[in-house]
Write a protein that holds these residues in place. Structure first.
Motif, PDB file in Angstrom:
ATOM      1  N   THR A 122       0.814  -1.222   0.000  1.00  0.00           N
ATOM      2  CA  THR A 122       0.000   0.000   0.000  1.00  0.00           C
ATOM      3  C   THR A 122       0.845   1.268   0.000  1.00  0.00           C
ATOM      4  O   THR A 122       0.318   2.367   0.162  1.00  0.00           O
ATOM      5  CB  THR A 122      -0.930   0.018   1.226  1.00  0.00           C
ATOM      6  OG1 THR A 122      -0.139  -0.047   2.420  1.00  0.00           O
ATOM      7  CG2 THR A 122      -1.897  -1.153   1.185  1.00  0.00           C
ATOM      8  N   THR A 123       2.170   1.139  -0.188  1.00  0.00           N
ATOM      9  CA  THR A 123       3.036   2.318  -0.202  1.00  0.00           C
ATOM     10  C   THR A 123       3.684   2.559  -1.556  1.00  0.00           C
ATOM     11  O   THR A 123       4.418   3.518  -1.724  1.00  0.00           O
ATOM     12  CB  THR A 123       4.144   2.186   0.852  1.00  0.00           C
ATOM     13  OG1 THR A 123       4.993   1.078   0.522  1.00  0.00           O
ATOM     14  CG2 THR A 123       3.549   1.976   2.233  1.00  0.00           C
ATOM     15  N   SER A 125       3.366   2.922  -5.895  1.00  0.00           N
ATOM     16  CA  SER A 125       2.459   3.199  -7.010  1.00  0.00           C
ATOM     17  C   SER A 125       2.906   2.528  -8.297  1.00  0.00           C
ATOM     18  O   SER A 125       2.303   2.734  -9.349  1.00  0.00           O
ATOM     19  CB  SER A 125       2.351   4.716  -7.232  1.00  0.00           C
ATOM     20  OG  SER A 125       3.632   5.288  -7.451  1.00  0.00           O
ATOM     21  N   LYS A 540       5.095   9.330   3.743  1.00  0.00           N
ATOM     22  CA  LYS A 540       3.800   8.938   4.299  1.00  0.00           C
ATOM     23  C   LYS A 540       3.123  10.202   4.829  1.00  0.00           C
ATOM     24  O   LYS A 540       3.206  10.535   6.003  1.00  0.00           O
ATOM     25  CB  LYS A 540       3.976   7.897   5.399  1.00  0.00           C
ATOM     26  CG  LYS A 540       2.829   6.907   5.490  1.00  0.00           C
ATOM     27  CD  LYS A 540       3.176   5.769   6.430  1.00  0.00           C
ATOM     28  CE  LYS A 540       2.099   4.701   6.429  1.00  0.00           C
ATOM     29  NZ  LYS A 540       2.029   3.916   5.197  1.00  0.00           N
ATOM     30  N   ARG A 544      -2.658   6.753   5.794  1.00  0.00           N
ATOM     31  CA  ARG A 544      -3.160   5.969   4.662  1.00  0.00           C
ATOM     32  C   ARG A 544      -2.584   6.403   3.318  1.00  0.00           C
ATOM     33  O   ARG A 544      -2.756   5.701   2.329  1.00  0.00           O
ATOM     34  CB  ARG A 544      -4.682   6.075   4.580  1.00  0.00           C
ATOM     35  CG  ARG A 544      -5.423   5.553   5.793  1.00  0.00           C
ATOM     36  CD  ARG A 544      -6.916   5.643   5.547  1.00  0.00           C
ATOM     37  NE  ARG A 544      -7.690   5.271   6.732  1.00  0.00           N
ATOM     38  CZ  ARG A 544      -9.014   5.279   6.778  1.00  0.00           C
ATOM     39  NH1 ARG A 544      -9.695   5.654   5.690  1.00  0.00           N
ATOM     40  NH2 ARG A 544      -9.644   4.940   7.867  1.00  0.00           N
ATOM     41  N   LEU A 545      -1.956   7.579   3.262  1.00  0.00           N
ATOM     42  CA  LEU A 545      -1.514   8.137   1.976  1.00  0.00           C
ATOM     43  C   LEU A 545      -0.001   8.252   1.929  1.00  0.00           C
ATOM     44  O   LEU A 545       0.622   8.861   2.803  1.00  0.00           O
ATOM     45  CB  LEU A 545      -2.133   9.518   1.761  1.00  0.00           C
ATOM     46  CG  LEU A 545      -1.705  10.260   0.488  1.00  0.00           C
ATOM     47  CD1 LEU A 545      -2.140   9.495  -0.767  1.00  0.00           C
ATOM     48  CD2 LEU A 545      -2.274  11.675   0.481  1.00  0.00           C
ATOM     49  N   THR A 546       0.582   7.638   0.879  1.00  0.00           N
ATOM     50  CA  THR A 546       2.024   7.722   0.644  1.00  0.00           C
ATOM     51  C   THR A 546       2.274   8.373  -0.707  1.00  0.00           C
ATOM     52  O   THR A 546       1.662   7.991  -1.713  1.00  0.00           O
ATOM     53  CB  THR A 546       2.681   6.332   0.662  1.00  0.00           C
ATOM     54  OG1 THR A 546       2.414   5.692   1.909  1.00  0.00           O
ATOM     55  CG2 THR A 546       4.179   6.432   0.446  1.00  0.00           C
ATOM     56  N   PHE A 587       1.401   8.204  -6.131  1.00  0.00           N
ATOM     57  CA  PHE A 587       0.741   8.142  -4.833  1.00  0.00           C
ATOM     58  C   PHE A 587       0.155   6.749  -4.638  1.00  0.00           C
ATOM     59  O   PHE A 587      -0.193   6.046  -5.594  1.00  0.00           O
ATOM     60  CB  PHE A 587      -0.367   9.193  -4.721  1.00  0.00           C
ATOM     61  CG  PHE A 587      -1.593   8.866  -5.540  1.00  0.00           C
ATOM     62  CD1 PHE A 587      -2.659   8.146  -5.009  1.00  0.00           C
ATOM     63  CD2 PHE A 587      -1.675   9.271  -6.869  1.00  0.00           C
ATOM     64  CE1 PHE A 587      -3.776   7.840  -5.773  1.00  0.00           C
ATOM     65  CE2 PHE A 587      -2.790   8.956  -7.642  1.00  0.00           C
ATOM     66  CZ  PHE A 587      -3.839   8.235  -7.095  1.00  0.00           C
ATOM     67  N   TYR A 589      -2.799   5.051  -1.894  1.00  0.00           N
ATOM     68  CA  TYR A 589      -3.743   5.388  -0.833  1.00  0.00           C
ATOM     69  C   TYR A 589      -4.407   4.125  -0.322  1.00  0.00           C
ATOM     70  O   TYR A 589      -5.063   3.400  -1.073  1.00  0.00           O
ATOM     71  CB  TYR A 589      -4.789   6.375  -1.356  1.00  0.00           C
ATOM     72  CG  TYR A 589      -5.807   6.799  -0.323  1.00  0.00           C
ATOM     73  CD1 TYR A 589      -5.406   7.401   0.864  1.00  0.00           C
ATOM     74  CD2 TYR A 589      -7.174   6.606  -0.539  1.00  0.00           C
ATOM     75  CE1 TYR A 589      -6.337   7.798   1.813  1.00  0.00           C
ATOM     76  CE2 TYR A 589      -8.111   6.995   0.404  1.00  0.00           C
ATOM     77  CZ  TYR A 589      -7.681   7.592   1.587  1.00  0.00           C
ATOM     78  OH  TYR A 589      -8.606   7.980   2.530  1.00  0.00           O
ATOM     79  N   ASP A 590      -4.216   3.852   0.965  1.00  0.00           N
ATOM     80  CA  ASP A 590      -4.840   2.711   1.631  1.00  0.00           C
ATOM     81  C   ASP A 590      -6.256   3.140   2.032  1.00  0.00           C
ATOM     82  O   ASP A 590      -6.469   3.785   3.063  1.00  0.00           O
ATOM     83  CB  ASP A 590      -4.017   2.320   2.859  1.00  0.00           C
ATOM     84  CG  ASP A 590      -4.520   1.054   3.535  1.00  0.00           C
ATOM     85  OD1 ASP A 590      -5.589   0.551   3.145  1.00  0.00           O
ATOM     86  OD2 ASP A 590      -3.838   0.582   4.463  1.00  0.00           O
ATOM     87  N   SER A 598      -5.710  -0.582  -2.148  1.00  0.00           N
ATOM     88  CA  SER A 598      -4.776   0.490  -2.469  1.00  0.00           C
ATOM     89  C   SER A 598      -5.154   1.108  -3.800  1.00  0.00           C
ATOM     90  O   SER A 598      -5.249   0.410  -4.817  1.00  0.00           O
ATOM     91  CB  SER A 598      -3.339  -0.037  -2.518  1.00  0.00           C
ATOM     92  OG  SER A 598      -2.438   0.988  -2.906  1.00  0.00           O
ATOM     93  N   ARG A 600      -3.816   3.736  -6.542  1.00  0.00           N
ATOM     94  CA  ARG A 600      -2.469   4.191  -6.869  1.00  0.00           C
ATOM     95  C   ARG A 600      -2.448   4.873  -8.229  1.00  0.00           C
ATOM     96  O   ARG A 600      -3.306   4.644  -9.087  1.00  0.00           O
ATOM     97  CB  ARG A 600      -1.509   3.004  -6.879  1.00  0.00           C
ATOM     98  CG  ARG A 600      -1.869   1.951  -7.932  1.00  0.00           C
ATOM     99  CD  ARG A 600      -1.105   0.672  -7.732  1.00  0.00           C
ATOM    100  NE  ARG A 600      -1.405  -0.318  -8.776  1.00  0.00           N
ATOM    101  CZ  ARG A 600      -0.942  -1.557  -8.780  1.00  0.00           C
ATOM    102  NH1 ARG A 600      -0.147  -1.963  -7.809  1.00  0.00           N
ATOM    103  NH2 ARG A 600      -1.245  -2.397  -9.765  1.00  0.00           N
TER     104      ARG A 600
END
Length: 1006
Positions: A122-123, A125, A540, A544-546, A587, A589-590, A598, A600
């Motif tokens: 989840t990190t 893209s 991060k 939830r968003l990387t 990006f 996003y979980d 996710s 992405r």
């Protein structure tokens, strides 16, 4: 060596990186209330192997960013809390998060089991697909080339993986890289048809294919990246022996020849891995050999009888690896590998003459060393050093001149022997820094590549043009291809060059003969120093968003300047393209915060690798260090036994017009814009789903144009060494370049204001350009589903895609040789496959019985088209789509209108369009579509336990089980009666297109 001494210290001291896309683990440690726990001890134990150690930082976060893929047990402890253990499987290129909530002390140890091997990252893209260890071993592969498993990944749209490259031939130029254990192994001397290093399927643990948007730690590819990992030893002794056997006894008939083609193949080998010292030092080794005897069959016109010759293909693949854990913070890996290929009789199939035979060999070997060090809980360093050699030779059996006669080609290939080598040193270092919400990767790399070899083009001489309507005395016309007529030219056979009747050959070419011979130094020496620097921050922003933020710079010193400085007026590059800066943003996003969904996306710039082939051609075929001298004549005026009258063309090159192959002065590195948007989701039942919309647009791609035909004489780059400017009026008056240096267009091809520059120093200037209009575009929807449990596994990969391009690669000639017209080339690429689908699965029955299978569907590919007739530009028919002399296309068999010039076509007339700019009809490009591809492969396997740890396996595999007729080539020449009919199926040597075949295998494993 002086450069090496300067570079090594710089690299070792720099904060640098060039490993494969990050594989590792990350996590956060909290208590039951959600408060972070700083200083928690994190031990990550690989199953049966190394242990990695770190601590959580002030934010409770921890990372181990550089791990081998595999099964791990993560143990988190902290004073005052119970221990948390989590089992997880990590795949190549993934960095899944293992968050631990520690219960208060006094509770029992908690164990969380993650059963699904394909965890969602989840990190990240990046758009990628993984081939798991289960799939490497469980999916039937025709030929045991592990790269064939690439079709299990959405976005891979190729029916047959040839030369170990998971992209089509039109997409391979600088658009892929292959790494093994973090270092590049792909060769870039020339196209993939010359091969890539090979590794045994049993030596591969798993691999990942990134089809769109890899991060800034990776470069030198404008398309696909392949990250492979070799197997390693463990504390438990493991290994085995295997053999795969087949012949043509149970094969189906080839759909074109309607006969069962001769075939025999044996593949065999083994692996062994274990410990030297428990939890400290491990080893692994593998060997695989292949023997494929064959019979080359042809019906050459020189004998008019069937010619056969036995052949043998031999392959050997070696790999050895050692892993050493110095302590829980320092680990060392050392791997060596080797590969040899020898096919002792090639080039004689169809109607080819025996004098065309040659032997092909390939050799690859190298080593990789990796030192991974946890400097602190927030700082990790990974240093890699490697060396790799790749080389090939194509050696003709008969050292004769080459004769291109009206009905056949005789003699040793004009461009053989080919002896090429590529020696690559790599120095790479990663540094990973975890700082608050930022996971930073900074890096640099240095690659020194030496391209060497020997490429003697035309040194034995070549009759490149021979036309005749003459009937040989007392014999039938040579065009009747009878044994009697050829006996006059080759009285003791075509393979006996000493007794060729050169006088008769010269006299036969009564209406035109061109003889070319090469002189000079044909040694290849192209050194390249390749630099890469990058910075990647996976930030991060929220829980939830990387954000994936990257910036990379690449510079290939030597990519355009290899070879001598020229003094013949050719304007070649004076320096390199030093502006290759590539920003990348993405990006992930979980959505639910549970690691199961996710979303992405992102975009970035990706610069291509530059093949040395173009540089080598400029170095050798430049008219300075070597020359390609030519003489022309008719009715026996050229004495082929002494074509230059005893003179030495190399001593007086100005006396001869020459053919050269320079790079354009403004050549640059092609690059691509890649963009994507998609989602990954864990569906009920532990089914993993991904769906991505992807876009790749390549700019300034390679194309080859005729530098003698120029429409911009005011531009000095284009003018070369011009000494005449021709207008339409000049051409109409019969004026030309004065020495036959270029075949000019007809007057209708020009407007009155258009000028044509003639370069009288050269017969042909085959120049490599990277114009703005040359490029490609790929848009696709990529869908994937995967499920794996104890008893069965299954996967689906579907791609809807569209590929358009204006060039098929560096050696592609546009139909009209003017660069201003390159945009008119845009059409379907030959890799354009609108729909592709791969389904695979394995089910394990009781008592050791299992059934596995793979189904591959591909909608019809686009194929290159040509008229097959002459045109106005002097191009060979294979490159021609323009009708000459104002001809209009008519269906074959119909009557040409009175007063018109017609071209009879077996292709649909609708495939031709009038180009008002030149007044001629042009055949559409790549518009022929082959039939859809279907292939079902299956394996039925029985496992017999011998002891607690030992087992014997027997199996039968069926490839193309339902015997669907698949074709790899078609007749696409418009003036050919067989237009649209298939020409090659399994007889082309590509196993994926063969009729049904059976294979038997036995294995012993422990």
């Amino acid at each position: 060596m002086k450069m090496l001494r300067l570079v090594v210290p710089v690299v070792l001291l720099s904060a640098a990186s060039a490993m494969a896309q990050q594989t590792g683990l990350t996590g956060k440690v909290t208590d039951a209330s959600g408060a972070v726990i700083a200083g928690a001890t994190v031990d990550v134990k690989q199953a049966g192997a190394s242990t990695f150690h770190t601590r959580s930082n002030g934010d409770g976060s921890w990372t181990l960013p550089s791990l081998p893929a595999g099964d791990y047990l993560v143990t988190v402890t902290s004073s005052g809390f119970s221990t948390m253990e989590t089992k997880i499987s990590v795949l190549v290129g993934q960095t899944p998060s293992v968050d631990s909530v520690l219960p208060a002390a006094g509770g029992s140890t908690s164990v969380v089991v993650t059963a699904e091997a394909v965890a969602i990252d989840t990190t990240s893209s990046a758009v990628a697909g993984n081939i798991t260890p289960q799939e490497v071993q469980g999916v039937p592969i025709n030929g045991r080339n592990y790269m064939s498993l690439a079709t299990l990944v959405p976005g891979v749209r190729i029916n047959a993986i040839t030369a170990d490259v998971p992209v089509g031939s039109a997409s391979e130029s600088g658009k892929f890289q292959i790494t093994m254990d973090g270092l590049q192994v792909s060769q870039d001397t020339a196209g993939s048809s010359f091969g890539q290093p090979r590794f045994s399927q049993d030596a591969i643990a798993q691999f990942q294919i990134i089809t769109n948007r890899f991060d800034a730690t990776l470069g030198r590819s404008a398309g696909v990246y392949v990250n492979s990992q070799s197997k390693s030893g463990t504390n438990t002794l493991h290994g085995g022996l295997f053999g795969y056997f087949r012949n043509d006894a149970l094969n189906a008939a080839d759909p074109i020849s309607k006969t069962v083609l001769p075939f025999s193949d044996q593949q065999f080998g083994g692996t062994l891995g274990g410990k030297i010292k428990t939890n400290k030092l491990w080893y692994f080794g593998s060997y695989e050999g292949e023997r494929q005897p064959s019979t080359s069959t042809s019906t050459p016109l020189t004998t008019n009888t069937v010619f056969t010759n036995p052949g043998l293909l031999r392959l050997n693949e070696y790999l050895g690896r050692g892993d050493y854990q110095i302590n829980d913070k320092n680990h060392i890996l050392l791997r060596g590998d080797g590969f040899t290929y020898n096919s002792n009789y090639l080039g004689v199939t169809g109607s080819a003459d025996p004098s065309r035979a040659y032997q092909g060999t390939r050799t690859s070997y190298g080593f990789t060393a990796d030192w991974n060090s946890n400097i602190s809980s927030s700082l990790v360093n990974d240093l890699r050093v490697g060396y790799h050699h790749f080389g090939w030779q194509n050696l003709p059996f008969f050292l004769s001149m080459e004769l291109i006669l009206p009905t056949s080609t005789i003699g040793g290939p004009y461009n053989y022997p080919q002896i090429f080598s590529q020696d690559t040193q790599q120095y790479r270092d990663d540094i990973f820094w975890l700082k608050g919400k930022h996971s930073i990767k900074a890096g640099a790399e240095y690659i020194y590549t030496a391209h060497g070899g020997f490429f003697q083009q035309n040194v034995r001489g070549r009759v490149s043009a021979c036309s005749s309507s003459k009937t040989l005395v007392s014999t039938p016309n040579i065009n009747s291809a009878t044994q009697t007529s050829y006996n006059i030219l080759f009285p003791t056979g075509t393979t006996d060059f000493a007794n060729w009747n050169l006088s008769a050959i010269s006299n036969y070419c009564n209406t035109g003969l061109t003889y070319i011979q090469g002189f000079g130094n044909f040694t290849v020496d192209v050194p390249r120093s390749i630099l890469g620097i990058w910075l990647q921050d996976d930030w991060k922003v929220m829980s939830r968003l990387t954000l994936n933020l990257g910036l990379r710079f690449d510079d290939d010193l030597g990519a355009f300047t290899g070879g001598p400085k020229l003094n013949n007026g050719l304007l070649v590059p004076k320096g390199n393209d030093n502006n290759n800066i590539s920003p990348r943003i993405g990006f992930a996003y979980d959505v639910m915060g549970d690691g199961k969904t996710s979303v992405r996306g992102g975009a970035g710039i990706y610069f291509a690798d530059v093949s040395a082939n173009q540089i080598i051609d400029q170095q050798i075929f430049n008219g300075v260090s070597t020359i390609q001298a030519s003489v022309t004549g008719t009715n026996g005026s050229v004495n082929l036994a002494n074509p230059f009258g005893g003179g030495n063309p190399a001593a007086n090159p100005a006396a001869y017009t020459q053919a050269v192959q320079p790079l354009a002065q403004d050549a640059k590195v092609p690059y691509a814009l890649q963009a994507s948007f998609g989602v990954q989701r864990e569906l009920p039942g532990r089914i993993m789903m991904n769906a991505d919309l992807v876009h790749t647009r390549t700019y300034h791609d390679w194309v080859r144009a005729q530098g003698n035909l120029l429409v911009d004489p005011a531009n000095p780059q284009r003018a070369l060494n011009a000494n005449a400017a021709m207008t339409a009026t000049n051409v109409a008056a019969g004026l030309n370049c004065g020495n036959g240096s270029v075949a000019l267009q007809t007057p209708t091809a020009f407007s009155a204001a258009t000028k044509l520059v003639c370069n009288q120093a050269f017969t042909n200037v085959q120049q490599f350009f990277t114009p703005a209009g040359a490029g490609s575009v790929y848009d696709a929807l990529q869908l994937g589903l995967h499920k794996s449990v104890a008893k069965y596994s299954a996967g689906i990969a579907y791609t809807w895609g569209r590929t358009k391009n204006s060039t098929e690669g560096p050696f592609y000639y546009p139909n009209k040789p003017f660069l201003k017209d390159i945009k008119s080339e845009w059409a379907n690429g030959t890799d354009d496959q609108r729909h592709s689908l791969t389904v695979n699965g394995e089910y394990k029955f009781p008592l050791g019985l299992s059934l596995s299978g793979l189904y591959r569907f591909g909608s019809g590919l686009a194929y290159a088209t040509s008229t097959g007739g002459s045109n106005s530009f002097g191009y060979a028919p294979s490159f021609n789509r323009t009708l000459a002399n104002g001809a209009i296309p008519i269906a074959a068999g119909t009557t040409c209108p009175t007063g018109s010039t017609c071209f009879s076509t077996y292709a649909p007339v609708s495939k031709f369009k009038l180009d008002t700019g030149i007044g001629n009809y042009v055949m559409d490009r790549n518009t022929f579509r082959g039939i859809a591809y279907h292939r079902a492969d299956a394996r039925l396997q029985e496992t017999f336990p011998i002891h607690e740890r030992y087992k014997a396996i027997v199996a039968v595999e069926a490839f193309n089980l339902f015997n669907h007729s698949n074709y790899s080539a078609y007749q696409t020449t418009a003036n050919n009666l067989r237009y649209g009919l298939p020409t090659t199926a399994g007889g082309g040597g590509v196993l994926e297109y063969a009729a049904r075949q059976l294979q038997f295998l036995v294995r012993f494993q422990f």
